[in-house]
Design a protein around this motif. Structure first.
Motif, short mmCIF file in Angstrom:
data_model
loop_
_atom_site.label_atom_id
_atom_site.label_comp_id
_atom_site.label_asym_id
_atom_site.label_seq_id
_atom_site.Cartn_x
_atom_site.Cartn_y
_atom_site.Cartn_z
N PRO A 124 11.95 -6.40 -16.87
CA PRO A 124 13.20 -7.46 -16.97
C PRO A 124 14.37 -7.04 -16.30
CG PRO A 124 12.66 -6.05 -18.89
CD PRO A 124 11.52 -5.57 -17.85
N LEU A 125 14.86 -7.88 -15.57
CA LEU A 125 16.18 -7.82 -15.04
C LEU A 125 17.58 -8.08 -15.39
CD1 LEU A 125 15.09 -9.21 -11.51
CD2 LEU A 125 15.20 -6.74 -11.99
N GLY A 126 17.24 -8.86 -16.75
CA GLY A 126 18.54 -8.98 -17.57
C GLY A 126 19.39 -10.07 -16.97
N GLU A 127 20.55 -10.38 -17.15
CA GLU A 127 21.27 -11.39 -16.87
C GLU A 127 21.65 -11.42 -15.29
OE1 GLU A 127 22.01 -13.98 -18.70
OE2 GLU A 127 20.74 -13.11 -20.28
N PRO A 128 21.39 -12.54 -14.86
CA PRO A 128 21.61 -12.48 -13.25
C PRO A 128 22.92 -11.96 -12.93
CG PRO A 128 20.76 -14.55 -13.96
CD PRO A 128 20.99 -13.90 -15.10
N ALA A 129 24.08 -12.26 -13.52
CA ALA A 129 25.32 -11.64 -13.21
C ALA A 129 25.36 -10.19 -13.48
CB ALA A 129 26.33 -12.26 -14.31
N ASP A 130 24.48 -9.57 -14.08
CA ASP A 130 24.26 -8.18 -14.21
C ASP A 130 23.94 -7.37 -12.82
OD1 ASP A 130 25.25 -8.33 -16.91
OD2 ASP A 130 23.04 -8.09 -17.49
N LEU A 131 23.18 -8.15 -12.08
CA LEU A 131 22.57 -7.90 -11.02
C LEU A 131 23.45 -7.59 -9.64
CD1 LEU A 131 19.52 -9.92 -10.50
CD2 LEU A 131 19.47 -7.62 -11.23
N THR A 132 24.66 -8.25 -9.97
CA THR A 132 25.75 -8.35 -8.87
C THR A 132 27.08 -8.02 -9.40
OG1 THR A 132 26.57 -10.69 -9.27
CG2 THR A 132 24.72 -10.30 -7.33
N ARG A 133 27.08 -7.57 -10.69
CA ARG A 133 28.27 -6.91 -11.17
C ARG A 133 29.08 -5.75 -10.47
NH1 ARG A 133 27.40 -6.78 -16.38
NH2 ARG A 133 28.26 -8.89 -16.65
N GLY A 134 28.35 -4.94 -10.05
CA GLY A 134 28.73 -3.74 -9.19
C GLY A 134 29.33 -4.04 -8.00
N ALA A 135 28.37 -4.72 -7.19
CA ALA A 135 28.96 -5.33 -5.88
C ALA A 135 30.03 -6.16 -6.10
CB ALA A 135 27.91 -6.03 -5.27
N ARG A 136 30.32 -7.03 -7.12
CA ARG A 136 31.56 -7.71 -7.33
C ARG A 136 32.69 -6.88 -7.53
NH1 ARG A 136 30.82 -10.76 -11.36
NH2 ARG A 136 28.83 -10.32 -11.88
N ALA A 137 32.59 -5.97 -8.24
CA ALA A 137 33.72 -5.10 -8.56
C ALA A 137 34.26 -4.10 -7.44
CB ALA A 137 33.11 -3.77 -9.75
N ARG A 138 33.01 -3.52 -6.62
CA ARG A 138 33.32 -3.02 -5.41
C ARG A 138 34.35 -3.89 -4.43
NH1 ARG A 138 35.22 0.81 -2.51
NH2 ARG A 138 34.05 1.24 -0.57
N LEU A 139 33.77 -4.90 -4.27
CA LEU A 139 34.49 -5.95 -3.32
C LEU A 139 35.78 -6.21 -4.01
CD1 LEU A 139 31.83 -8.61 -2.43
CD2 LEU A 139 32.89 -6.99 -0.81
N ALA A 140 36.04 -6.67 -5.05
CA ALA A 140 37.26 -6.53 -5.57
C ALA A 140 38.28 -5.51 -5.51
CB ALA A 140 37.22 -6.89 -7.37
N ALA A 141 37.77 -4.09 -5.64
CA ALA A 141 38.64 -3.11 -5.30
C ALA A 141 38.83 -2.77 -3.88
CB ALA A 141 37.75 -1.87 -5.78
N LEU A 142 37.90 -3.35 -3.00
CA LEU A 142 38.49 -3.29 -1.41
C LEU A 142 39.47 -4.31 -1.38
CD1 LEU A 142 34.79 -3.08 0.06
CD2 LEU A 142 36.72 -1.28 0.01
N ARG A 143 39.51 -5.46 -1.85
CA ARG A 143 40.43 -6.53 -2.03
C ARG A 143 41.70 -6.15 -2.37
NH1 ARG A 143 36.24 -10.23 -3.26
NH2 ARG A 143 37.24 -10.10 -5.26
N GLY A 144 41.56 -5.16 -3.36
CA GLY A 144 42.79 -4.84 -4.23
C GLY A 144 43.27 -5.87 -5.28
N ASP A 145 42.21 -6.65 -5.83
CA ASP A 145 42.49 -7.46 -6.96
C ASP A 145 41.67 -7.23 -8.00
OD1 ASP A 145 41.18 -10.17 -5.17
OD2 ASP A 145 39.87 -8.70 -6.61
N ASP A 146 41.68 -8.09 -9.22
CA ASP A 146 40.70 -8.03 -10.31
C ASP A 146 39.49 -8.58 -10.34
OD1 ASP A 146 41.59 -10.31 -10.52
OD2 ASP A 146 42.80 -10.06 -12.52
N GLY A 147 39.26 -9.16 -9.09
CA GLY A 147 37.80 -9.84 -8.92
C GLY A 147 37.81 -11.32 -9.43
N ALA A 148 39.03 -11.79 -9.72
CA ALA A 148 39.29 -13.24 -10.09
C ALA A 148 39.38 -14.18 -9.11
CB ALA A 148 40.36 -13.34 -11.35
#
Length: 93
Positions: free
Chosen positions: A69-93
Motif C-alpha cells: 500500500p502506498l497510502g494517501e496520494p499527497a503523502d507520495l509528494t509531500r517531501g518533494a513539495r516541501a523541498r521545492l517550497a524550501a528552495l523558493r523560500g516560502d511555506d509551500g502555500a
C-alpha cells in the motif's frame, strides 16, 4: 558501417582516458576509442533499460494482494513539495 567525420572537443581528462585506451592497445586510434566507448555506453544503457522494464513487468504481474500500500496520494509528494517550497523560500502555500 558508415563513417561520419566530426570535430569534437574533450576535457583533458576525457582525452587522456582515450589516449590511455589507445596506448594499452584496446583501440588503434583515438577515434576508434571514442566510438568504441560510445557503443559500450549505448549497450550499457540498453541493458539497464531492459532490466528496468523486466522488473517493472515482473512487479505489475504480481497479484493485487501482494502490492504494497502506498497510502494517501499527497503523502507520495509531500517531501518533494516541501523541498521545492524550501528552495523558493516560502511555506509551500
Amino acid at each position: 558501417m558508415g563513417v561520419r567525420k566530426q570535430s569534437v572537443s574533450f576535457t583533458d581528462a576525457a582525452f587522456a582516458f582515450a589516449e590511455d585506451l589507445v596506448r594499452r592497445g584496446e583501440y588503434p586510434t583515438i577515434s576508434a576509442a571514442v566510438s568504441g566507448e560510445m557503443m559500450r555506453a549505448r549497450a550499457a544503457r540498453a541493458a539497464e533499460q531492459a532490466l528496468f522494464e523486466a522488473e517493472l513487468t515482473r512487479r505489475l504481474a504480481l497479484p493485487v494482494d501482494q502490492w504494497a500500500p502506498l497510502g494517501e496520494p499527497a503523502d507520495l509528494t509531500r517531501g518533494a513539495r516541501a523541498r521545492l517550497a524550501a528552495l523558493r523560500g516560502d511555506d509551500g502555500a
